[in-house]
Design a protein around this motif. Structure first.
Motif, PDB file in Angstrom:
ATOM      1  N   PRO A  19      -7.094   2.329  14.210  1.00  0.00           N
ATOM      2  CA  PRO A  19      -5.864   1.564  14.359  1.00  0.00           C
ATOM      3  C   PRO A  19      -4.752   2.428  14.934  1.00  0.00           C
ATOM      4  CG  PRO A  19      -6.344   2.009  12.039  1.00  0.00           C
ATOM      5  CD  PRO A  19      -7.548   2.418  12.817  1.00  0.00           C
ATOM      6  N   SER A  20      -3.688   1.788  15.350  1.00  0.00           N
ATOM      7  CA  SER A  20      -2.654   2.484  16.120  1.00  0.00           C
ATOM      8  C   SER A  20      -1.929   3.566  15.333  1.00  0.00           C
ATOM      9  CB  SER A  20      -1.631   1.468  16.638  1.00  0.00           C
ATOM     10  OG  SER A  20      -1.090   0.728  15.557  1.00  0.00           O
TER      11      SER A  20
ATOM     12  N   PRO B 263       2.677   2.953  17.369  1.00  0.00           N
ATOM     13  CA  PRO B 263       1.659   2.682  18.407  1.00  0.00           C
ATOM     14  C   PRO B 263       2.207   2.920  19.798  1.00  0.00           C
ATOM     15  CG  PRO B 263       2.508   0.629  17.491  1.00  0.00           C
ATOM     16  CD  PRO B 263       3.100   1.733  16.677  1.00  0.00           C
ATOM     17  N   THR B 264       2.196   4.196  20.250  1.00  0.00           N
ATOM     18  CA  THR B 264       2.811   4.543  21.532  1.00  0.00           C
ATOM     19  C   THR B 264       1.821   4.642  22.681  1.00  0.00           C
ATOM     20  OG1 THR B 264       2.661   6.862  20.906  1.00  0.00           O
ATOM     21  CG2 THR B 264       4.752   5.756  20.499  1.00  0.00           C
ATOM     22  N   THR B 265       0.612   5.131  22.418  1.00  0.00           N
ATOM     23  CA  THR B 265      -0.332   5.333  23.508  1.00  0.00           C
ATOM     24  C   THR B 265      -0.831   3.986  24.011  1.00  0.00           C
ATOM     25  OG1 THR B 265      -1.021   7.387  22.459  1.00  0.00           O
ATOM     26  CG2 THR B 265      -2.409   6.555  24.218  1.00  0.00           C
ATOM     27  N   SER B 266      -0.464   3.642  25.235  1.00  0.00           N
ATOM     28  CA  SER B 266      -0.776   2.298  25.737  1.00  0.00           C
ATOM     29  C   SER B 266      -1.849   2.311  26.812  1.00  0.00           C
ATOM     30  CB  SER B 266       0.497   1.649  26.298  1.00  0.00           C
ATOM     31  OG  SER B 266       0.988   2.386  27.401  1.00  0.00           O
TER      32      SER B 266
ATOM     33  N   LEU C 111     -15.214   9.640  16.801  1.00  0.00           N
ATOM     34  CA  LEU C 111     -14.427   9.975  15.624  1.00  0.00           C
ATOM     35  C   LEU C 111     -13.603   8.741  15.294  1.00  0.00           C
ATOM     36  CD1 LEU C 111     -13.045  13.529  16.604  1.00  0.00           C
ATOM     37  CD2 LEU C 111     -15.319  12.906  15.797  1.00  0.00           C
ATOM     38  N   PHE C 112     -13.939   8.069  14.211  1.00  0.00           N
ATOM     39  CA  PHE C 112     -13.242   6.843  13.821  1.00  0.00           C
ATOM     40  C   PHE C 112     -12.249   7.187  12.716  1.00  0.00           C
ATOM     41  CE2 PHE C 112     -12.450   2.920  11.624  1.00  0.00           C
ATOM     42  CZ  PHE C 112     -12.432   1.960  12.618  1.00  0.00           C
ATOM     43  N   LEU C 113     -10.957   7.093  13.032  1.00  0.00           N
ATOM     44  CA  LEU C 113      -9.903   7.493  12.104  1.00  0.00           C
ATOM     45  C   LEU C 113      -9.244   6.276  11.473  1.00  0.00           C
ATOM     46  CD1 LEU C 113     -10.163   9.975  14.146  1.00  0.00           C
ATOM     47  CD2 LEU C 113      -7.800  10.495  13.516  1.00  0.00           C
ATOM     48  N   CYS C 114      -8.906   6.439  10.204  1.00  0.00           N
ATOM     49  CA  CYS C 114      -8.191   5.394   9.483  1.00  0.00           C
ATOM     50  C   CYS C 114      -7.357   6.091   8.411  1.00  0.00           C
ATOM     51  CB  CYS C 114      -9.182   4.423   8.859  1.00  0.00           C
ATOM     52  SG  CYS C 114      -8.482   2.865   8.343  1.00  0.00           S
TER      53      CYS C 114
END
Length: 749
Positions: A133-134, A157-160, A276-279
């Motif tokens: 997620p962002s 959530p900045t990286t677009s 790499l799944f981050l949460c």
């Protein structure tokens, strides 16, 4: 204030947590929380701290910063391959200067370009994708791993856009001193292709902006004054050791208000080798969107399962900002959430993708959960060790072996091609009249042979049409017979859902069943289709050789059918089942598939049972449609009231009604239709290219046979003998002579 060391500041002042809380008139638990997560500190609280310390805010911030972790220490595991690449360049460079201006060397130029492409693909470093997620801290982790604060890493959530990160040594010369290039998508539905990063013409056709790191904030930041919707991807070149062993891609967060972010994240993850799944740890896998997206990651993950590299070694599920939860609780969070997530995976889904039971999968899966924190080295140590092991000791073995094998095969194939050219010219020189007769017979037979090839192609098309209809009918009948109210009630009981859980997860569970059934149905038909394709291409090769043959005594010189076939596959706009077939036939299709966006590990064929089928099948079929279906299912509203004892039956009835209303079966039917339609289009394009190559070959024979000057043919014999030796002696052993080539030669191509 994310990097403010509140604990260090407090201790410098000589206060305990309780004493500072008393001075600031707040609770000790608040001080404790702010020390773990200073980014949540209010401005008022910070100014009160400055007042207590009698210090200016700038002095406080500059003197009390948290110690940032050092960049992950990774050796240059591919240094030997870099040396070999340089040796090849130096070996080839002088010849390229001669070849490039002479038409008779066109085939040699084509082979050199093929070698360059092969090395770029099989020599590519594994691509590591950070997903989540962002607000998961993906950009922050990249900055930490690389040791360079070059990416946008605010907790918003900045990286677009999709941001690829490569080592500075990989930067192409046409970029000059610039370190960032920004690209537009190919089309609305097709993004910029990262695997074509070495193709200067492709890159220049899609480049929007070029500059230094500051242009990321201008063009890739959703919070910038002007929104740059035309931006699809950026490539950033950094001088960081970890980038010697992998490329990294930072993806937009999914589940934001921007649907384009989810589309970009889904598109780029399909080409990743490692995920790499981050949460965030304080809400770790608690949101439905997080669970749905991780399930889709598992569906499309390249399947590695060898003695050296166990299953799921390329998946890391990470609880980021783990200091917020704390060292004493994080293990419990990882264990409970891994088990809770596993409940959302169906037996059918696991069996279709990994060919093992769900019970065995869960045992492996729970070991792929890790914590990460910039503030506490202990909370990231396990992840860093496992990640380093994968990059340094496990994947390089596979990559080096495949690259060495690919180049060895290339050398043998190239020598054979030019050796056959020598024999062809010698045959024409020795017996011009017989060669003319063979050519004229081939021209006479061509309409018949081409007609026979088209008959065989039409038989395949008939099979494709039949499979499309039967597969579509089968999945619709399956839905009618299996997705019933009674089955759904049984599913609720099996998973022991309460009312809230049932409303939240049932539709996702059922989408897994649709997906697994689609895979099962298609795999049966595709297995038969693959066998038919193999027989078809064998027959086409025989007919091509009969048309283009030149005899030397009893020996017939074959047509370069493999080259024609590879060219057809590479040039096809879509592949469908031809892509899966190509993935099972070695170097021919492997590097072509990677160039088209399939992950490197999938194309290398490292999968269950030792074939490329499982991984490639998921990447080529499952990826493009299932995330859209899964997310759509996740937001379907279930309006039924769940009061009373009969809630399970009422909910089951509402679920069936929702599936029918949203026409979920149509999404899977459309996926099946697209697969077979792509197969039909791809087959047509590949066959047309083969026929074109046969025509081109016949024209070339005509030119040679009609040449009046024997000296011209003798020159071509000498030329091809030289090329046979040139390609056969390509340096790729890392021997002393290779090193000397680099030291004594300064040319490059």
């Amino acid at each position: 204030m994310n990097d403010f060391d509140l604990k260090g500041f407090r201790e410098k002042l000589g206060y305990t947590q309780a004493e500072l809380a008393s001075v600031l008139q707040c609770g000790q638990d608040y001080i404790s929380r702010m020390e773990k997560n200073p980014g949540n500190m209010s401005l008022e609280f910070f100014m009160n701290l400055c007042s207590v310390a009698r210090m200016l805010p700038n002095d406080v911030l500059s003197n009390f910063k948290l110690e940032q972790p050092k960049a992950l220490d990774i050796p240059n595991v591919y240094g030997e391959e870099a040396l070999k690449k340089e040796a090849l360049r130096y070996y080839i460079a002088p010849k390229m200067k001669d070849y490039i201006e002479k038409p008779e060397y066109r085939s040699a130029i084509n082979k050199i370009n093929e070698l360059d492409e092969l090395i770029n693909i099989y020599g590519a470093k594994p691509l590591v994708a950070l997903l989540g997620p962002s607000d998961a801290g993906k950009s922050t982790m990249i900055n930490s791993l690389t040791g360079i604060d070059a990416l946008l890493s605010q907790w918003t959530p900045t990286t677009s856009s999709t941001v690829y990160i490569k080592h500075i040594n990989d930067k192409p010369s046409w970029m000059g001193k610039n370190n960032v290039s920004i690209f537009k998508a190919e089309t609305h539905d097709k993004g910029w292709n990262f695997r074509k990063i070495h193709d200067m013409n492709y890159c220049k056709a899609h480049i929007l902006h070029i500059g230094d790191y500051d242009i990321l904030e201008k063009y890739c930041n959703r919070n910038s004054e002007n929104s740059h919707r035309e931006v699809d991807s950026a490539v950033v070149y950094l001088d960081s050791n970890i980038l010697l062993s992998c490329d990294i891609v930072d993806l937009p967060g999914f589940g934001t208000e921007e649907m384009d972010d989810t589309v970009r994240a889904q598109r780029a993850k399909d080409e990743a080798d490692i995920v790499l799944f981050l949460c965030q740890s304080n809400s770790f896998l608690n949101k439905q969107s997080d669970i749905l997206f991780l399930k889709d990651v598992i569906r499309t993950l390249p399947v590695i399962n060898t003695k050296e590299i166990p299953l799921l070694s390329n998946l890391f599920v990470i609880a980021s900002q783990a200091h917020v939860v704390g060292p004493e609780k994080i293990s419990h969070v990882l264990e409970t959430r891994s088990l809770a997530f596993s409940e959302q995976l169906s037996d059918e889904l696991i069996n279709q993708i990994f060919n093992i039971s769900k019970k065995n999968f869960v045992e492996i899966f729970k070991r792929r959960f890790f914590s990460y924190s910039l503030d506490n080295p202990v909370l990231r140590e396990k992840f860093e060790n496992a990640f380093r092991e994968l990059l340094v000791n496990l994947l390089p073995t596979i990559r080096k072996a495949k690259l060495n094998k690919a180049i060895d095969d290339f050398k043998i194939e190239s020598r054979t091609i030019f050796s056959n050219e020598v024999k062809k010219y010698e045959a024409i020189l020795q017996d011009r009249e017989n060669s003319r007769k063979e050519y004229e017979k081939a021209v006479q037979d061509k309409p018949k042979k081409f007609g026979e090839i088209n008959v065989l192609r039409n038989q395949l098309i008939t099979f494709i049409d039949k499979s499309h209809k039967s597969n579509t009918l089968e999945i619709k009948l399956w839905e009618k017979e299996n997705i019933t109210e009674r089955y759904i009630v049984d599913l609720i009981n099996e998973k022991k859902y309460d009312k809230k859980q049932a409303k939240e997860y049932l539709l996702s569970n059922i989408s897994d069943l649709y997906y697994a059934k689609m895979q099962e149905i298609l795999k049966g038909s595709v297995s038969e289709f693959n066998n038919m394709l193999t027989q078809f291409f064998e027959e086409v090769e025989k007919k091509a050789n009969s048309l283009s043959k030149i005899s030397v005594g009893e020996v017939q010189i074959p047509f370069d059918f493999k080259g024609a076939l590879a060219g057809g596959i590479a040039g096809a706009t879509v592949l469908g089942g031809l892509g899966l077939w190509a993935a099972t036939v070695g170097n021919l299709g492997g590097y072509i598939l990677v160039a088209k966006g399939v992950s490197l590990l999938s194309a290398l064929g490292i999968s269950v049972g030792g074939t490329a089928a499982a991984a490639s099948f998921v990447a080529l079929i499952g990826g493009p449609v299932t995330i859209g279906i899964a997310l759509a299912l996740g937001v379907f509203a279930i309006a039924t009231s769940l009061f009373g004892d009969g809630w399970k039956k009422r909910l089951a009835k509402e679920v069936v009604k929702t599936l029918e209303k949203k026409k979920v079966i149509n999404s899977y039917s459309d996926a099946i239709a697209k697969f077979w339609n792509d197969s039909k289009i791809g087959l047509g394009e590949v066959v047309e290219e083969i026929l074109r190559k046969i025509d081109e070959h016949l024209e070339n024979l005509k030119t040679i046979i009609e040449t009046n000057d024997p000296k011209t043919i003798e020159d071509m014999i000498a030329l091809n003998k030289g090329l046979e030796d040139f390609f056969g002696q390509l340096p790729w052993e890392g021997s002393e002579s290779t090193v000397l080539l680099i030291e004594n030669n300064t040319g490059k191509y």
